[in-house]
Motif scaffolding. Structure first.
Motif, PDB file in Angstrom:
ATOM      1  N   PHE A 222      -7.009   4.754  -3.900  1.00  0.00           N
ATOM      2  CA  PHE A 222      -5.584   5.051  -3.756  1.00  0.00           C
ATOM      3  C   PHE A 222      -4.761   3.905  -4.333  1.00  0.00           C
ATOM      4  O   PHE A 222      -3.827   4.114  -5.122  1.00  0.00           O
ATOM      5  CB  PHE A 222      -5.244   5.264  -2.281  1.00  0.00           C
ATOM      6  CG  PHE A 222      -3.773   5.349  -1.986  1.00  0.00           C
ATOM      7  CD1 PHE A 222      -3.105   6.551  -2.074  1.00  0.00           C
ATOM      8  CD2 PHE A 222      -3.055   4.210  -1.615  1.00  0.00           C
ATOM      9  CE1 PHE A 222      -1.735   6.632  -1.810  1.00  0.00           C
ATOM     10  CE2 PHE A 222      -1.705   4.279  -1.345  1.00  0.00           C
ATOM     11  CZ  PHE A 222      -1.036   5.498  -1.448  1.00  0.00           C
ATOM     12  N   ALA A 223      -5.100   2.660  -3.943  1.00  0.00           N
ATOM     13  CA  ALA A 223      -4.369   1.492  -4.434  1.00  0.00           C
ATOM     14  C   ALA A 223      -4.531   1.341  -5.941  1.00  0.00           C
ATOM     15  O   ALA A 223      -3.572   0.990  -6.647  1.00  0.00           O
ATOM     16  CB  ALA A 223      -4.862   0.229  -3.718  1.00  0.00           C
ATOM     17  N   PHE A 224      -5.732   1.613  -6.462  1.00  0.00           N
ATOM     18  CA  PHE A 224      -5.996   1.464  -7.890  1.00  0.00           C
ATOM     19  C   PHE A 224      -5.102   2.397  -8.708  1.00  0.00           C
ATOM     20  O   PHE A 224      -4.435   1.970  -9.663  1.00  0.00           O
ATOM     21  CB  PHE A 224      -7.475   1.776  -8.157  1.00  0.00           C
ATOM     22  CG  PHE A 224      -7.893   1.564  -9.592  1.00  0.00           C
ATOM     23  CD1 PHE A 224      -8.281   0.309 -10.029  1.00  0.00           C
ATOM     24  CD2 PHE A 224      -7.902   2.618 -10.497  1.00  0.00           C
ATOM     25  CE1 PHE A 224      -8.674   0.104 -11.349  1.00  0.00           C
ATOM     26  CE2 PHE A 224      -8.291   2.429 -11.811  1.00  0.00           C
ATOM     27  CZ  PHE A 224      -8.675   1.167 -12.241  1.00  0.00           C
ATOM     28  N   ALA A 285      -6.687  -7.819  -3.605  1.00  0.00           N
ATOM     29  CA  ALA A 285      -5.397  -8.000  -2.934  1.00  0.00           C
ATOM     30  C   ALA A 285      -4.648  -9.202  -3.489  1.00  0.00           C
ATOM     31  O   ALA A 285      -3.421  -9.178  -3.629  1.00  0.00           O
ATOM     32  CB  ALA A 285      -5.620  -8.151  -1.424  1.00  0.00           C
ATOM     33  N   ALA A 286      -5.380 -10.270  -3.814  1.00  0.00           N
ATOM     34  CA  ALA A 286      -4.735 -11.431  -4.447  1.00  0.00           C
ATOM     35  C   ALA A 286      -4.120 -11.030  -5.793  1.00  0.00           C
ATOM     36  O   ALA A 286      -3.039 -11.495  -6.158  1.00  0.00           O
ATOM     37  CB  ALA A 286      -5.752 -12.552  -4.634  1.00  0.00           C
ATOM     38  N   GLY A 287      -4.815 -10.136  -6.511  1.00  0.00           N
ATOM     39  CA  GLY A 287      -4.285  -9.674  -7.790  1.00  0.00           C
ATOM     40  C   GLY A 287      -3.003  -8.892  -7.641  1.00  0.00           C
ATOM     41  O   GLY A 287      -2.029  -9.127  -8.373  1.00  0.00           O
ATOM     42  N   THR A 288      -2.950  -7.958  -6.680  1.00  0.00           N
ATOM     43  CA  THR A 288      -1.728  -7.178  -6.499  1.00  0.00           C
ATOM     44  C   THR A 288      -0.597  -8.032  -5.937  1.00  0.00           C
ATOM     45  O   THR A 288       0.574  -7.818  -6.259  1.00  0.00           O
ATOM     46  CB  THR A 288      -1.971  -5.971  -5.584  1.00  0.00           C
ATOM     47  OG1 THR A 288      -2.592  -6.396  -4.362  1.00  0.00           O
ATOM     48  CG2 THR A 288      -2.863  -4.943  -6.276  1.00  0.00           C
ATOM     49  N   ALA A 289      -0.943  -9.010  -5.098  1.00  0.00           N
ATOM     50  CA  ALA A 289       0.087  -9.919  -4.595  1.00  0.00           C
ATOM     51  C   ALA A 289       0.688 -10.734  -5.741  1.00  0.00           C
ATOM     52  O   ALA A 289       1.902 -10.986  -5.783  1.00  0.00           O
ATOM     53  CB  ALA A 289      -0.501 -10.846  -3.535  1.00  0.00           C
ATOM     54  N   LEU A 290      -0.149 -11.142  -6.688  1.00  0.00           N
ATOM     55  CA  LEU A 290       0.346 -11.850  -7.866  1.00  0.00           C
ATOM     56  C   LEU A 290       1.229 -10.946  -8.714  1.00  0.00           C
ATOM     57  O   LEU A 290       2.285 -11.367  -9.209  1.00  0.00           O
ATOM     58  CB  LEU A 290      -0.841 -12.362  -8.692  1.00  0.00           C
ATOM     59  CG  LEU A 290      -0.524 -13.235  -9.914  1.00  0.00           C
ATOM     60  CD1 LEU A 290       0.227 -14.499  -9.500  1.00  0.00           C
ATOM     61  CD2 LEU A 290      -1.810 -13.601 -10.649  1.00  0.00           C
ATOM     62  N   GLY A 361      11.015   0.402  -5.836  1.00  0.00           N
ATOM     63  CA  GLY A 361      10.898  -0.639  -6.854  1.00  0.00           C
ATOM     64  C   GLY A 361       9.477  -1.139  -6.991  1.00  0.00           C
ATOM     65  O   GLY A 361       8.587  -0.816  -6.187  1.00  0.00           O
ATOM     66  N   TRP A 362       9.252  -1.962  -8.025  1.00  0.00           N
ATOM     67  CA  TRP A 362       7.901  -2.428  -8.334  1.00  0.00           C
ATOM     68  C   TRP A 362       7.322  -3.325  -7.254  1.00  0.00           C
ATOM     69  O   TRP A 362       6.165  -3.188  -6.878  1.00  0.00           O
ATOM     70  CB  TRP A 362       7.883  -3.162  -9.678  1.00  0.00           C
ATOM     71  CG  TRP A 362       6.612  -3.937  -9.871  1.00  0.00           C
ATOM     72  CD1 TRP A 362       6.444  -5.286  -9.887  1.00  0.00           C
ATOM     73  CD2 TRP A 362       5.297  -3.375 -10.010  1.00  0.00           C
ATOM     74  NE1 TRP A 362       5.116  -5.615 -10.031  1.00  0.00           N
ATOM     75  CE2 TRP A 362       4.390  -4.448 -10.121  1.00  0.00           C
ATOM     76  CE3 TRP A 362       4.807  -2.070 -10.068  1.00  0.00           C
ATOM     77  CZ2 TRP A 362       3.026  -4.265 -10.276  1.00  0.00           C
ATOM     78  CZ3 TRP A 362       3.440  -1.888 -10.204  1.00  0.00           C
ATOM     79  CH2 TRP A 362       2.565  -2.982 -10.320  1.00  0.00           C
ATOM     80  N   SER A 366       3.780  -2.487  -5.356  1.00  0.00           N
ATOM     81  CA  SER A 366       2.581  -3.317  -5.475  1.00  0.00           C
ATOM     82  C   SER A 366       2.155  -3.875  -4.123  1.00  0.00           C
ATOM     83  O   SER A 366       0.956  -4.023  -3.847  1.00  0.00           O
ATOM     84  CB  SER A 366       2.806  -4.451  -6.483  1.00  0.00           C
ATOM     85  OG  SER A 366       3.941  -5.225  -6.125  1.00  0.00           O
ATOM     86  N   LEU A 367       3.112  -4.173  -3.250  1.00  0.00           N
ATOM     87  CA  LEU A 367       2.753  -4.653  -1.913  1.00  0.00           C
ATOM     88  C   LEU A 367       2.150  -3.535  -1.062  1.00  0.00           C
ATOM     89  O   LEU A 367       1.328  -3.802  -0.176  1.00  0.00           O
ATOM     90  CB  LEU A 367       3.983  -5.248  -1.222  1.00  0.00           C
ATOM     91  CG  LEU A 367       4.464  -6.587  -1.798  1.00  0.00           C
ATOM     92  CD1 LEU A 367       5.740  -7.048  -1.099  1.00  0.00           C
ATOM     93  CD2 LEU A 367       3.374  -7.661  -1.674  1.00  0.00           C
ATOM     94  N   THR A 368       2.557  -2.287  -1.324  1.00  0.00           N
ATOM     95  CA  THR A 368       1.906  -1.149  -0.659  1.00  0.00           C
ATOM     96  C   THR A 368       0.433  -1.102  -1.042  1.00  0.00           C
ATOM     97  O   THR A 368      -0.444  -0.883  -0.198  1.00  0.00           O
ATOM     98  CB  THR A 368       2.597   0.163  -1.055  1.00  0.00           C
ATOM     99  OG1 THR A 368       3.972   0.123  -0.653  1.00  0.00           O
ATOM    100  CG2 THR A 368       1.915   1.357  -0.395  1.00  0.00           C
TER     101      THR A 368
END
Length: 382
Positions: A222-224, A285-290, A361-362, A366-368
């Motif tokens: 889902f996140a991907f 998760a570190a990648g999406t947080a970045l 917004g973006w 991304s945090l979702t």
């Protein structure tokens, strides 16, 4: 106990998986040429990828359980032959309806990629199941990453019809190799095929380990899909306003995930799937947080995507190893349930990406994705 694969068998399965799954994507750069040739609107031909996905879901549900009933050499060879026939039908289509029907068959036959991973895990030597699944997953990843490039180049050189015939020829070569090299022993199935299909839905209720694996995998898929669809839309809009080629270059970040997969398999065999899933989800998760910090800096966006893709790819290989290990004799059925739910929830991520991006917004989108990955990490460690 299943007989081990012969020397080079895992590599053959990886190549089979990559060249098979590539057929779901290779036609996408040629869709405009196909629409012009068939004299139909692009919106109609745009349904071809959807037909391929629907076919794949059908294959996961109906064909993947056959790995519990048929000898690998016969099953893989028959499905690759069917794939070649479906591609030939698509290459000779002169009506959009025929092409769409052909791609339903292409998608269903391309589900042999999932069968290849299951066979690699089941027939791996003791203590090497994770490595076998990861090598096949690397082949699938390479097929997905390179499929559009190969499809576009072959279309420019020979036309879209001959491009499909090239892939059909590759499928036939794979069928010949599978019939010759893969194990000939039929699995000792305890029930018939119809009974196997009827028993699929209750598996989620009766297998807590399968429920955890399904929930974990579905969350990161889902996140991907959410992250990638929203990212492409965000980069195409002001203030970035990037063109398709520039956006497409970001997909090369996935090469890190491809390169990490064989190493992931060894770690899975040594430390277990749960540890690998936890570490992989933390990296994703570190990648999406970045990525949530903004898309203004290309190197930061590429690094975030590299961590995100590598984490998701590694976790998927480890999770599939965990599903197969639940019951190797019924691994085809277990994998069928896993992949059907996995792709269904992934489709939900695709569907909500644009509305969520427009509404929040973006950064919030991304945090979702980050939240879903952290939840997957927590479930994956249980």
């Amino acid at each position: 106990m299943s007989p081990p694969l012969p020397r080079g068998g895992t590599f053959l399965l990886a190549v089979t998986a990559g060249t098979a799954i590539a057929n779901n994507y290779a036609v996408q750069p040629a869709l405009t040429a196909v629409a012009t040739d068939l004299d139909v609107p692009l919106s109609t031909i745009g349904l071809v990828p959807t037909a391929a996905l629907a076919g794949s879901m059908t294959g996961f549900a109906l064909l993947l359980p056959l790995t519990d009933h048929l000898a690998p050499n016969r099953l893989v060879a028959a499905q690759l032959t069917a794939l070649a026939a479906a591609l030939a039908l698509a290459a000779t289509a002169h009506h959009a309806s025929v092409l769409l029907a052909a791609y339903l068959l292409v998608g269903a036959a391309a589900s042999v990629a999932a069968q290849a991973g299951n066979i690699a895990g089941r027939h791996a030597r003791p203590g090497r199941g994770g490595t076998g699944v990861a090598v096949v997953a690397a082949g699938m990843s390479a097929g997905i990453l390179l499929s559009r490039l190969a499809g576009g180049a072959l279309t420019d050189a020979f036309g879209w019809r001959r491009m499909l015939l090239v892939f059909a020829a590759l499928a036939l070569l794979g069928a010949l190799a599978a019939a010759t090299l893969l194990p000939r022993q039929r699995p000792p199935a305890s029930r018939g095929y119809r009974a196997t299909l009827a028993a699929l839905p209750p598996l989620l209720l009766r297998r807590p380990g399968l429920r955890r694996a399904v929930a974990t995998g579905a969350l990161w898929y889902f996140a991907f899909n959410l992250c990638w669809i929203a990212l492409t839309l965000a980069l195409a809009q002001p203030p970035h306003s990037l063109g398709p080629t520039a956006i497409g270059l970001y997909s090369l970040a996935g090469l890190l995930g491809f390169a990490a997969l064989p190493f992931t398999g060894r770690l899975t065999d040594r430390y277990g799937p749960r540890t690998v899933i936890g570490v992989s989800m933390a990296a994703a998760a570190a990648g999406t947080a970045l990525l949530a910090t903004g898309l203004d800096t290309p190197w930061r966006t590429a690094l975030g995507l590299a961590l995100f893709d590598a984490g998701c790819f590694a976790a998927q290989a480890a999770n599939q190893s965990r599903v197969i290990a639940l019951d190797p004799a019924r691994s085809g059925s277990l994998s069928s349930v896993y992949l059907v739910v996995y792709f269904s929830v992934g489709a939900l991520g695709t569907a909500v990406a644009a509305p969520l991006l427009d509404a929040l917004g973006w950064q919030a989108t991304s945090l979702t994705a980050t939240g879903a990955l952290l939840l997957a990490a927590a479930l994956g460690r249980r």
